[in-house]
Design a protein around this motif. Structure first.
Motif, PDB file in Angstrom:
ATOM      1  N   ILE A  67     -11.739  24.988   1.770  1.00 45.64           N
ATOM      2  CA  ILE A  67     -11.698  23.880   0.819  1.00 45.64           C
ATOM      3  C   ILE A  67     -10.875  22.756   1.408  1.00 45.64           C
ATOM      4  O   ILE A  67      -9.763  22.987   1.882  1.00 45.64           O
ATOM      5  CB  ILE A  67     -11.017  24.319  -0.503  1.00 45.64           C
ATOM      6  N   ALA A  68     -11.406  21.538   1.331  1.00 47.97           N
ATOM      7  CA  ALA A  68     -10.624  20.370   1.742  1.00 47.97           C
ATOM      8  C   ALA A  68     -10.458  19.477   0.522  1.00 47.97           C
ATOM      9  O   ALA A  68     -11.412  19.247  -0.229  1.00 47.97           O
ATOM     10  CB  ALA A  68     -11.318  19.612   2.865  1.00 47.97           C
ATOM     11  N   ALA A  69      -9.248  18.997   0.333  1.00 46.87           N
ATOM     12  CA  ALA A  69      -8.982  18.055  -0.749  1.00 46.87           C
ATOM     13  C   ALA A  69      -9.163  16.641  -0.206  1.00 46.87           C
ATOM     14  O   ALA A  69      -8.408  16.212   0.664  1.00 46.87           O
ATOM     15  CB  ALA A  69      -7.576  18.241  -1.301  1.00 46.87           C
ATOM     16  N   VAL A  70     -10.219  16.007  -0.662  1.00 49.28           N
ATOM     17  CA  VAL A  70     -10.481  14.590  -0.445  1.00 49.28           C
ATOM     18  C   VAL A  70     -10.648  14.232   1.032  1.00 49.28           C
ATOM     19  O   VAL A  70      -9.835  13.521   1.607  1.00 49.28           O
ATOM     20  CB  VAL A  70      -9.408  13.705  -1.102  1.00 49.28           C
ATOM     21  N   LEU A  71     -11.718  14.720   1.610  1.00 47.63           N
ATOM     22  CA  LEU A  71     -12.065  14.308   2.974  1.00 47.63           C
ATOM     23  C   LEU A  71     -12.557  12.869   2.970  1.00 47.63           C
ATOM     24  O   LEU A  71     -13.097  12.397   1.962  1.00 47.63           O
ATOM     25  CB  LEU A  71     -13.182  15.200   3.532  1.00 47.63           C
ATOM     26  N   PRO A  72     -12.405  12.163   4.077  1.00 45.15           N
ATOM     27  CA  PRO A  72     -12.955  10.797   4.154  1.00 45.15           C
ATOM     28  C   PRO A  72     -14.446  10.802   3.824  1.00 45.15           C
ATOM     29  O   PRO A  72     -15.183  11.689   4.247  1.00 45.15           O
ATOM     30  CB  PRO A  72     -12.710  10.408   5.614  1.00 45.15           C
ATOM     31  N   GLY A  73     -14.863   9.848   3.012  1.00 38.24           N
ATOM     32  CA  GLY A  73     -16.264   9.764   2.598  1.00 38.24           C
ATOM     33  C   GLY A  73     -16.551  10.433   1.270  1.00 38.24           C
ATOM     34  O   GLY A  73     -17.614  10.266   0.699  1.00 38.24           O
ATOM     35  N   PHE A  74     -15.591  11.232   0.764  1.00 40.41           N
ATOM     36  CA  PHE A  74     -15.758  11.869  -0.536  1.00 40.41           C
ATOM     37  C   PHE A  74     -14.898  11.116  -1.542  1.00 40.41           C
ATOM     38  O   PHE A  74     -13.819  10.633  -1.212  1.00 40.41           O
ATOM     39  CB  PHE A  74     -15.357  13.349  -0.485  1.00 40.41           C
ATOM     40  N   PRO A  75     -15.370  11.018  -2.789  1.00 40.95           N
ATOM     41  CA  PRO A  75     -14.594  10.269  -3.782  1.00 40.95           C
ATOM     42  C   PRO A  75     -13.275  10.967  -4.123  1.00 40.95           C
ATOM     43  O   PRO A  75     -13.176  12.184  -4.054  1.00 40.95           O
ATOM     44  CB  PRO A  75     -15.511  10.227  -5.004  1.00 40.95           C
ATOM     45  N   HIS A  83     -19.372  20.988   2.964  1.00 43.10           N
ATOM     46  CA  HIS A  83     -20.016  19.662   2.941  1.00 43.10           C
ATOM     47  C   HIS A  83     -20.583  19.279   1.572  1.00 43.10           C
ATOM     48  O   HIS A  83     -21.448  18.414   1.491  1.00 43.10           O
ATOM     49  CB  HIS A  83     -21.110  19.547   4.002  1.00 43.10           C
ATOM     50  N   VAL A  84     -20.148  19.920   0.500  1.00 41.80           N
ATOM     51  CA  VAL A  84     -20.628  19.625  -0.851  1.00 41.80           C
ATOM     52  C   VAL A  84     -19.419  19.286  -1.726  1.00 41.80           C
ATOM     53  O   VAL A  84     -18.401  19.984  -1.694  1.00 41.80           O
ATOM     54  CB  VAL A  84     -21.404  20.821  -1.457  1.00 41.80           C
ATOM     55  N   LYS A  85     -19.540  18.225  -2.534  1.00 44.63           N
ATOM     56  CA  LYS A  85     -18.471  17.818  -3.460  1.00 44.63           C
ATOM     57  C   LYS A  85     -18.463  18.744  -4.670  1.00 44.63           C
ATOM     58  O   LYS A  85     -19.467  18.878  -5.366  1.00 44.63           O
ATOM     59  CB  LYS A  85     -18.680  16.374  -3.913  1.00 44.63           C
ATOM     60  N   ASN A  86     -17.320  19.402  -4.913  1.00 49.80           N
ATOM     61  CA  ASN A  86     -17.096  20.257  -6.088  1.00 49.80           C
ATOM     62  C   ASN A  86     -18.266  21.187  -6.392  1.00 49.80           C
ATOM     63  O   ASN A  86     -18.754  21.239  -7.522  1.00 49.80           O
ATOM     64  CB  ASN A  86     -16.791  19.405  -7.322  1.00 49.80           C
ATOM     65  N   PRO A  87     -18.723  21.971  -5.417  1.00 46.53           N
ATOM     66  CA  PRO A  87     -19.885  22.826  -5.679  1.00 46.53           C
ATOM     67  C   PRO A  87     -19.553  24.001  -6.593  1.00 46.53           C
ATOM     68  O   PRO A  87     -18.391  24.360  -6.774  1.00 46.53           O
ATOM     69  CB  PRO A  87     -20.249  23.346  -4.292  1.00 46.53           C
ATOM     70  N   THR A  88     -20.594  24.614  -7.144  1.00 49.21           N
ATOM     71  CA  THR A  88     -20.457  25.905  -7.811  1.00 49.21           C
ATOM     72  C   THR A  88     -20.416  26.949  -6.705  1.00 49.21           C
ATOM     73  O   THR A  88     -21.233  26.910  -5.780  1.00 49.21           O
ATOM     74  CB  THR A  88     -21.642  26.175  -8.753  1.00 49.21           C
ATOM     75  N   LEU A  89     -19.447  27.859  -6.779  1.00 51.53           N
ATOM     76  CA  LEU A  89     -19.348  28.947  -5.810  1.00 51.53           C
ATOM     77  C   LEU A  89     -19.941  30.202  -6.424  1.00 51.53           C
ATOM     78  O   LEU A  89     -19.534  30.616  -7.510  1.00 51.53           O
ATOM     79  CB  LEU A  89     -17.892  29.185  -5.409  1.00 51.53           C
ATOM     80  N   ASP A  90     -20.908  30.793  -5.762  1.00 55.04           N
ATOM     81  CA  ASP A  90     -21.562  32.027  -6.204  1.00 55.04           C
ATOM     82  C   ASP A  90     -21.055  33.132  -5.282  1.00 55.04           C
ATOM     83  O   ASP A  90     -21.359  33.131  -4.082  1.00 55.04           O
ATOM     84  CB  ASP A  90     -23.077  31.861  -6.100  1.00 55.04           C
TER      85      ASP A  90
END
Length: 180
Positions: A67-75, A83-90
């Protein structure tokens, strides 16, 4: 007065408050965070072993969630996982989940905490009890980013990952975890 200094002062004060809470909650203490350079962070991001399908990332019995908190290019504020913003983890029930949480946001500390409490979240989120997580992370400095590793034995159920820094979850820094 310089707004940057004020923002850093607020971040330090909030960090001190959360550090006390972290010690009491038995989460990853702020002192356990290690430092990494940008090339090291990029290498860590490549170790996530999930499979992406739309806004869901699926993991097997030996999951490594990075998990990365606020990578460049993400709001701001948001988490980025595979590579997905706040995804659901299954996640498979009974999986041993290794989490690597990286704070790449140079202006703020963040947390990555797992709870059963779902949204909506208030400005001061009340997500107790926290199942596992990092508590408050240090603010990156000196060209290095803070990261921490921790594990979780996933029991069936619906969980949520949130940033407990005031205002972050309320403005979208959270996601869902489904363990089945």
């Amino acid at each position: 007065m310089n707004r940057t200094l004020i923002a850093k002062g607020v971040a330090v004060a909030v960090g001190a408050i959360f550090s006390v809470g972290v010690a009491c909650a038995g989460l990853v203490p702020t002192s356990a965070f290690k430092k990494a350079t940008l090339p090291q962070v990029k290498a860590m991001l490549g170790k996530d072993n999930g499979k992406v399908s739309g806004k869901t990332v699926t993991y097997g019995k030996n999951a490594h969630v990075v998990i990365a908190a606020v990578l460049p290019g993400f709001p701001f504020p948001s988490f980025e996982i595979h590579h997905v913003k706040n995804p659901t983890l299954d996640i498979a029930a009974g999986a041993t989940v290794k989490f690597t949480f990286i704070n790449t946001n140079k202006g703020f500390g963040h947390s990555f905490d797992v709870t059963k409490k779902g949204p909506p979240y208030a400005v001061m989120p009340q997500v107790a009890p926290v199942v596992t997580g990092t508590g408050f992370s240090p603010v990156p400095a000196g060209g290095k980013f803070g990261y921490a590793n921790f594990t979780w034995k996933a029991a069936p159920g619906t969980y949520y990952y949130v940033c407990e820094i005031p205002g972050h979850a309320a403005t979208g820094m959270f996601g869902k975890i489904i363990v089945k």
